[in-house]
Design a protein around this motif. Structure first.
Motif, PDB file in Angstrom:
ATOM      1  N   SER A 275       0.840  -1.192   0.000  1.00 55.85           N
ATOM      2  CA  SER A 275       0.000   0.000   0.000  1.00 55.85           C
ATOM      3  C   SER A 275       0.874   1.241   0.000  1.00 55.85           C
ATOM      4  CB  SER A 275      -0.895  -0.002   1.245  1.00 55.85           C
ATOM      5  OG  SER A 275      -1.555   1.227   1.389  1.00 55.85           O
ATOM      6  N   GLU A 276       0.494   2.210  -0.785  1.00 54.39           N
ATOM      7  CA  GLU A 276       1.172   3.501  -0.744  1.00 54.39           C
ATOM      8  C   GLU A 276       0.746   4.282   0.494  1.00 54.39           C
ATOM      9  OE1 GLU A 276       0.698   5.682  -4.368  1.00 54.39           O
ATOM     10  OE2 GLU A 276       1.179   3.929  -5.581  1.00 54.39           O
TER      11      GLU A 276
ATOM     12  N   GLU B  97       2.534   1.890   5.913  1.00 56.47           N
ATOM     13  CA  GLU B  97       3.928   1.455   5.950  1.00 56.47           C
ATOM     14  C   GLU B  97       4.113  -0.044   5.719  1.00 56.47           C
ATOM     15  OE1 GLU B  97       7.721   1.530   9.031  1.00 56.47           O
ATOM     16  OE2 GLU B  97       5.785   2.316   9.689  1.00 56.47           O
TER      17      GLU B  97
END
Length: 169
Positions: free
Chosen positions: A112-113, A116
């Motif tokens: 995931s952008e 973290e």
């Protein structure tokens, strides 16, 4: 439904992007009464969104980067997609409780952008007892590597919980 559904993105962008759970209120004991139910956190709440034939219900802090859990569904599907930020321990489980009911939903971790350690994605029907209690009581407990966090609806958002589950079928 894919994890990047539009209602989820709207919820994440509205509530924020980066998860951090604050310490939870103390646990309820089996002898607690409804009068001693968990209390909402002043700046966190459930938010209900609908767009096209999809809906989402997300818990976090409005206008911030703090999202703890999101639920999404297609209209009348009877199925939910569950999303939460992944922990450093890498366990692909979403463990929920409400009013004495508990359920573990095993899924997968995807990059995931926004988070973290990625995000945990799981699927579930709308019918497990934990969701039925959540509909009635207005709170879910989320267990993760850091412990237990209570996600309690404010009185003004409890109708959104019921509307979400009615929409999902």
């Amino acid at each position: 439904m894919r994890a990047t559904s539009l209602p989820l993105l709207v919820a994440l962008l509205t509530l924020g992007a980066c998860a951090s759970m604050d310490p939870a209120p103390t646990a309820l004991s089996p002898t607690d009464t409804p009068d001693s139910a968990p209390q909402p956190i002043a700046d966190h709440d459930w938010a209900f969104y609908v767009e096209n034939d999809q809906a989402s219900l997300a818990y976090g802090r409005a206008e911030s980067d703090d999202v703890w859990l999101s639920l999404a569904c297609n209209k009348d599907s009877g199925r939910l997609d569950l999303f939460r930020p992944a922990d450093a321990d890498g366990q692909p489980v979403i463990y929920l409780e409400s009013g004495g009911e508990t359920e573990r939903f095993t899924g997968r971790i995807e990059p995931s952008e926004l988070f973290e350690h990625g995000e945990v994605l799981a699927e579930a029907p709308t019918t497990p007892p934990v969701f039925q209690r959540f509909r009635r009581l207005g709170w879910l407990g989320l267990h993760d590597a850091e412990g237990r966090a209570l996600m309690v609806a404010h009185p003004t958002s409890t109708d959104g919980i019921e509307r979400f589950f009615a929409y999902c079928g």
